[in-house]
Design a protein around this motif. Structure first.
Motif, short mmCIF file in Angstrom:
data_model
loop_
_atom_site.label_atom_id
_atom_site.label_comp_id
_atom_site.label_asym_id
_atom_site.label_seq_id
_atom_site.Cartn_x
_atom_site.Cartn_y
_atom_site.Cartn_z
N TYR A 1 9.54 -0.53 -0.83
CA TYR A 1 8.50 -0.47 0.20
C TYR A 1 7.35 0.45 -0.22
N ARG A 2 7.69 1.60 -0.80
CA ARG A 2 6.64 2.55 -1.19
C ARG A 2 5.70 1.93 -2.22
N GLU A 3 6.27 1.27 -3.24
CA GLU A 3 5.43 0.63 -4.26
C GLU A 3 4.59 -0.48 -3.65
N ALA A 4 5.18 -1.22 -2.72
CA ALA A 4 4.45 -2.32 -2.09
C ALA A 4 3.24 -1.80 -1.32
N VAL A 5 3.44 -0.74 -0.54
CA VAL A 5 2.33 -0.17 0.24
C VAL A 5 1.23 0.33 -0.69
N GLN A 6 1.61 1.01 -1.76
CA GLN A 6 0.62 1.53 -2.70
C GLN A 6 -0.18 0.40 -3.34
N LYS A 7 0.50 -0.67 -3.74
CA LYS A 7 -0.20 -1.78 -4.38
C LYS A 7 -1.10 -2.51 -3.39
N ILE A 8 -0.65 -2.65 -2.16
CA ILE A 8 -1.49 -3.31 -1.15
C ILE A 8 -2.75 -2.50 -0.90
N LYS A 9 -2.62 -1.18 -0.90
CA LYS A 9 -3.82 -0.33 -0.75
C LYS A 9 -4.77 -0.54 -1.92
N GLU A 10 -4.22 -0.72 -3.13
CA GLU A 10 -5.07 -0.95 -4.30
C GLU A 10 -5.74 -2.33 -4.24
N ILE A 11 -5.02 -3.31 -3.72
CA ILE A 11 -5.60 -4.65 -3.57
C ILE A 11 -6.77 -4.62 -2.61
N GLY A 12 -6.69 -3.76 -1.61
CA GLY A 12 -7.81 -3.57 -0.69
C GLY A 12 -8.05 -4.77 0.19
N HIS A 13 -9.31 -5.22 0.25
CA HIS A 13 -9.68 -6.30 1.16
C HIS A 13 -9.40 -7.69 0.60
N HIS A 14 -8.95 -7.78 -0.64
CA HIS A 14 -8.69 -9.08 -1.24
C HIS A 14 -7.47 -9.74 -0.57
N GLU A 15 -7.57 -11.01 -0.30
CA GLU A 15 -6.46 -11.73 0.32
C GLU A 15 -5.33 -11.89 -0.69
N PHE A 16 -4.09 -11.87 -0.20
CA PHE A 16 -2.95 -11.98 -1.10
C PHE A 16 -1.76 -12.59 -0.38
N VAL A 17 -0.77 -12.98 -1.17
CA VAL A 17 0.49 -13.48 -0.62
C VAL A 17 1.63 -12.60 -1.10
N MET A 18 2.72 -12.63 -0.35
CA MET A 18 3.95 -11.93 -0.72
C MET A 18 4.98 -12.99 -1.01
N GLN A 19 5.65 -12.87 -2.13
CA GLN A 19 6.48 -13.97 -2.61
C GLN A 19 7.83 -13.49 -3.14
N GLU A 20 8.83 -14.33 -2.92
CA GLU A 20 10.16 -14.09 -3.46
C GLU A 20 10.10 -14.01 -5.00
N PHE A 21 10.74 -13.01 -5.56
CA PHE A 21 10.80 -12.88 -7.02
C PHE A 21 11.98 -13.70 -7.54
N ILE A 22 11.69 -14.63 -8.45
CA ILE A 22 12.73 -15.48 -9.02
C ILE A 22 13.26 -14.79 -10.27
N GLU A 23 14.31 -14.02 -10.11
CA GLU A 23 14.86 -13.22 -11.21
C GLU A 23 15.28 -14.09 -12.38
N HIS A 24 15.80 -15.27 -12.08
CA HIS A 24 16.29 -16.16 -13.13
C HIS A 24 15.15 -16.63 -14.05
#
Length: 293
Positions: free
Chosen positions: A160-183
């Protein structure tokens, strides 16, 4: 001699882009077509938005639109030009959220994906939406800006902490959150489709990065797509109204294909170096048939 326009971005110039343009021009010349390169900034001021069509004594047989200036593509379509890919397809592919939304509730399998809520602020002040999304996706999680190329706007966050930090860096740009396919970590398949046909494909592998892109240090090898991969790539292009595209597929847990993203004007220099197949020839040949020229 038949004529065509190659629309490119007038504000983006590099050896890599110029090389792609030259390949397309040469492929057209071999088919007896004079393909004229025209930067978008030279055309935008020629066609007004209103007031009816602009009379042009000479019109190209088709327009090969190698840019993401969707408004210009729509203007050309409104003027009666045959534009490829069409403006709608370009717009959907240029916005990853729109790509997933257009393919939602279809046979195309995709990683679980959520769109971030729109914000008028420069950055988010409230992250309740993330708390809800992480209940479904968990971590690691992919954050992907809606508009981006070469994997540069795709991020892997581990908590969660890394996610919040990265979202702050993304700023006003639109983005999606997606399942990571480890395989599929560090590996995917790029398939070039032209006119409902598989032209060529390669597998990309990166042992040092979760992204398989060649620009991020990945390696490439020729790939014979499975029947399922072929069917998915072709069906994606049909549903998105694409005449040509580069379709990127991930490997699911049982190696089943999952759609990663779609590129309406995918670069093809790397895949030529890998497979020896010139995608430019296939594109020009298809457009000649499509326009009956």
């Amino acid at each position: 001699m038949k004529t065509a326009w190659l629309i490119v971005n007038g504000y983006m110039s590099s050896q890599k882009f110029d090389e792609i343009y030259m390949w397309l021009i040469r492929a057209a010349k071999k088919k007896g077509i004079a393909l004229k390169k025209l930067p978008n900034d030279q055309l935008a001021s020629i066609f007004p938005l209103g007031g009816g069509r602009t009379f042009r004594e000479e019109k190209p047989d088709f327009v090969l639109f190698w840019d993401k200036d969707v408004k210009l593509a729509r203007i050309l379509e409104a003027e009666g030009f045959a534009v490829f890919n069409c403006a709608d397809a370009i717009e959907v592919c240029d916005d990853k959220a729109l790509t997933y939304l257009r393919l939602k509730n279809t046979s195309i399998k995709m990683p679980k994906t959520f769109a971030a809520p729109m914000t008028f602020e420069k950055s988010y002040q409230d992250f309740n939406f993330l708390l809800k999304v992480q209940e479904t996706l968990g971590y690691p999680m992919i954050l992907k800006e809606n508009k981006g190329s070469f994997g540069e706007q795709v991020y892997l966050v581990n908590n969660y902490r890394e996610a919040v930090q990265k979202i702050k860096e993304i700023g006003h740009h639109e983005f999606v959150m997606q399942e990571f396919i480890e395989h599929s970590r560090g590996r995917d398949v790029r398939i070039h489709v032209v006119g409902d046909q598989i032209v060529t494909a390669m597998k990309r592998t990166n042992l040092k990065d979760f992204r398989a892109n060649i620009t991020n240090g990945g390696t490439m090898e020729p790939w014979e797509p499975t029947k399922e991969q072929q069917q998915m790539a072709i069906e994606v292009c049909r549903k998105l109204r694409l005449d040509f595209a580069g379709v990127d597929l991930l490997f699911g847990n049982d190696e089943e294909p999952l759609l990663c993203e779609v590129n309406s004007n995918a670069h093809f220099k790397n895949i030529y170096d890998c497979t020896g197949v010139n995608v430019a020839d296939a594109i020009i040949g298809h457009l000649m048939k499509k326009t009956g020229r």
